[in-house]
Write an enzyme that holds these catalytic residues in place. Structure first.
Site, short mmCIF file in Angstrom:
data_model
loop_
_atom_site.label_atom_id
_atom_site.label_comp_id
_atom_site.label_asym_id
_atom_site.label_seq_id
_atom_site.Cartn_x
_atom_site.Cartn_y
_atom_site.Cartn_z
CG ASN A 192 -3.93 -4.21 14.09
OD1 ASN A 192 -3.33 -4.31 13.02
ND2 ASN A 192 -4.43 -5.26 14.73
CB THR B 84 -39.90 25.05 -10.26
OG1 THR B 84 -41.05 25.43 -11.03
CG2 THR B 84 -39.66 26.07 -9.15
CG HIS B 85 -41.10 21.10 -12.35
ND1 HIS B 85 -41.16 19.79 -11.90
CD2 HIS B 85 -41.82 21.84 -11.46
CE1 HIS B 85 -41.89 19.73 -10.81
NE2 HIS B 85 -42.30 20.96 -10.51
CD GLN C 2 -3.10 -2.55 2.30
OE1 GLN C 2 -2.40 -3.00 3.18
NE2 GLN C 2 -3.03 -2.95 1.05
CD GLU D 238 -18.59 20.33 -19.92
OE1 GLU D 238 -17.57 19.71 -20.30
OE2 GLU D 238 -19.33 20.94 -20.71
CB SER E 219 -0.91 0.01 1.23
OG SER E 219 -0.14 -0.01 2.42
CE LYS F 155 -18.74 23.90 -28.18
NZ LYS F 155 -18.62 22.43 -28.15
CB SER G 173 -13.75 22.33 -29.94
OG SER G 173 -13.84 21.29 -30.90
CE LYS H 233 -3.77 2.47 5.11
NZ LYS H 233 -4.82 1.77 5.89
CE1 TYR I 36 -6.26 -2.41 9.82
CE2 TYR I 36 -5.24 -4.56 9.46
CZ TYR I 36 -5.48 -3.26 9.04
OH TYR I 36 -4.97 -2.82 7.84
CG ASN J 89 -16.16 23.08 -24.99
OD1 ASN J 89 -17.18 23.47 -25.54
ND2 ASN J 89 -15.24 22.37 -25.62
#
Length: 464
Positions: free
Chosen positions: A114, A159-160, A326, A294, A27, A287, A281, A329, A321, A289
């Protein structure tokens, strides 16, 4: 390939570890981030061993000197991670022995991986939450600063995904600030529950050397000591709480991003993002973006996945433990890094975007004042349900005539109900509309100003 004898548990096992198993078991690529807190915990533990008579003063000084040298090497990037080191704890223990000799082997007396690793994780998360809280507070303050500066700007509320009622742009900004303030409160609650010392719990049964855990608590700046050693080494509730809080933060950032992405489109045109937070783009030269937003929206899924994944890890574990833990983390460190990035980028987007006030005003249509028209009738004594029905008929009439609601004639309105008189024209004023909502939480200027001050006060209390 390392033989089992090279491992810290090598006395029990013989032969070599399967190379694929060795890779699965390691790890260190993740937990090397624990190096500084592991060294800090080891220095504190060395001191408590000296208090318990396990180490002499000279041995303590030697161990602390060696650990400080390792800390310096780590900070300079010169600490060598060996292929046989399965985790950062092994690296530090190996390097300490290289520097000071066999006395390094005394440091682990009475301490298990542990209780060591969960102490390291709690220390890392405490400092990381402080950092994330700072970034979160800065984002909230940025939202409030824009809300104060642009409080006179009115635009459509939805709304909606349909135009609903006119609201202040600042009302919208404060709505997101309030949600993030709840997140900030949750982070502080999580930090409070993280702030419990597990060191001194051993593998599961406790520590037999009569060490002073209160000394450890003070030395490592924890607020309390774990009650039960078996629980202390296996408890990852605090990790789940942190990941869950992070998921809520990402939900709120994702929803804010979605709103802003829509507002940047030519179909809306309400805001323009700084080029610093956009890309172009590879094919279409025109473009621009909103990739920053996003990516923030997409990172929410990444954090949700980490949260759900740890739930699945924990659900079937027996007491104490298990190596499954593991996985905690990697989840924590990844989420910390993700939040650290997206909070700062979101602040940058908010602080640099430009609003297009004219586009916002052009989007304000008379049909958005239909509720105001119903309230106009209510104030004349008509029950709201009847008023709602009457205004619905007026909207339908306007649509059938191909005109906007405010272009119906007085006779048209009177044909629906005689309670609609010539004074109805006063209803069709968006500025007047927003100023009606003066109750706490509303979109009137006085109400939004109060909300801004309330959130500022909440932030101030959280800092205290």
């Amino acid at each position: 390939m390392a033989s089992e004898g090279d491992k810290m548990y090598g006395g029990r096992l013989v032969g070599s570890l399967d190379p694929i198993m060795e890779k699965l078991n390691a790890s260190i690529l993740v937990d090397q981030r624990l190096a500084e807190v592991d060294i800090r915990g080891s220095i504190a533990y060395a001191k408590v061993l000296e208090k318990a008579g396990i180490l002499s003063r000279a041995e303590l000084d030697k161990i602390i000197s060696g650990l400080e040298k390792i800390s310096e090497e780590y900070s300079k990037g010169s600490l060598i991670l060996s292929k046989i080191d399965e985790d950062i704890h092994t690296t530090i223990e190996r390097r300490l022995k290289e520097i000071i000799g066999d006395v390094a082997g005394k440091l682990h007396t009475g301490r298990s991986r542990n209780d060591q690793v969960v102490t390291d994780l709690r220390l890392l998360m405490k400092s990381s939450i402080s950092m994330l809280s700072t970034h979160l507070h800065q984002l909230i303050r940025t939202l409030l600063e824009r809300a104060s500066a642009e409080i006179d700007v009115i635009f459509p509320g939805y709304t909606h995904m349909q135009r609903a009622q006119p609201i202040r742009w600042s009302h919208f900004l404060v709505s997101h600030a309030v949600a993030l303030t709840r997140d900030s409160e949750r982070l502080m609650e999580v930090k409070r529950r993280i702030n419990v010392l597990p060191l001194g719990s051993g593998a599961l049964a406790g520590n037999p050397l009569n060490i002073d855990r209160e000394f450890l608590r003070k030395e490592l700046d924890f607020s309390s000591i774990s009650i039960n050693s078996l629980d202390a080494v296996s408890d990852r509730d605090f990790v789940v709480e942190f990941l869950s809080t992070a998921s809520l933060i990402m939900i709120h950032l994702s929803r804010l991003s979605e709103d802003l992405i829509m507002y940047t489109t030519k179909e809306f045109g309400f805001i323009t993002l700084s080029d610093s937070y956009c890309t172009g783009s590879s094919l279409m030269p025109q473009k621009k973006n909103p990739d920053s937003l996003e990516l923030i929206r997409s990172k929410a899924g990444r954090v949700f996945g980490r949260t759900t994944g740890l739930f699945m890890v924990l659900k079937g574990l027996p007491s104490a433990y298990n190596k499954d833990l593991q996985e905690d983390k990697e989840a924590v460190i990844d989420v910390i890094d993700t939040l650290n990035a997206v909070l700062q980028v979101t602040t940058g987007v908010i602080s640099t975007l430009q609003i297009n006030k004219d586009a916002m005003e052009r989007a304000l249509s008379s049909d958005m004042l239909a509720t105001d028209l119903a309230n106009y009738l209510v104030r004349k004594g008509m029950p709201f349900r009847q008023a709602h029905l009457a205004v619905g008929k007026a909207v339908h009439l306007a649509e059938s005539k191909g005109v906007t609601l405010n272009h119906l004639s007085t006779e048209d309105f009177k044909s629906i109900t005689p309670m609609m008189g010539s004074d109805i024209s006063q209803v069709f004023n968006h500025q007047h509309s927003v100023e009606q909502y003066t109750s706490p939480g509303g979109t009137a200027k006085s109400s939004v100003t109060t909300q801004i001050e309330q959130v500022k006060e909440m932030l101030k209390r959280q800092k205290e």
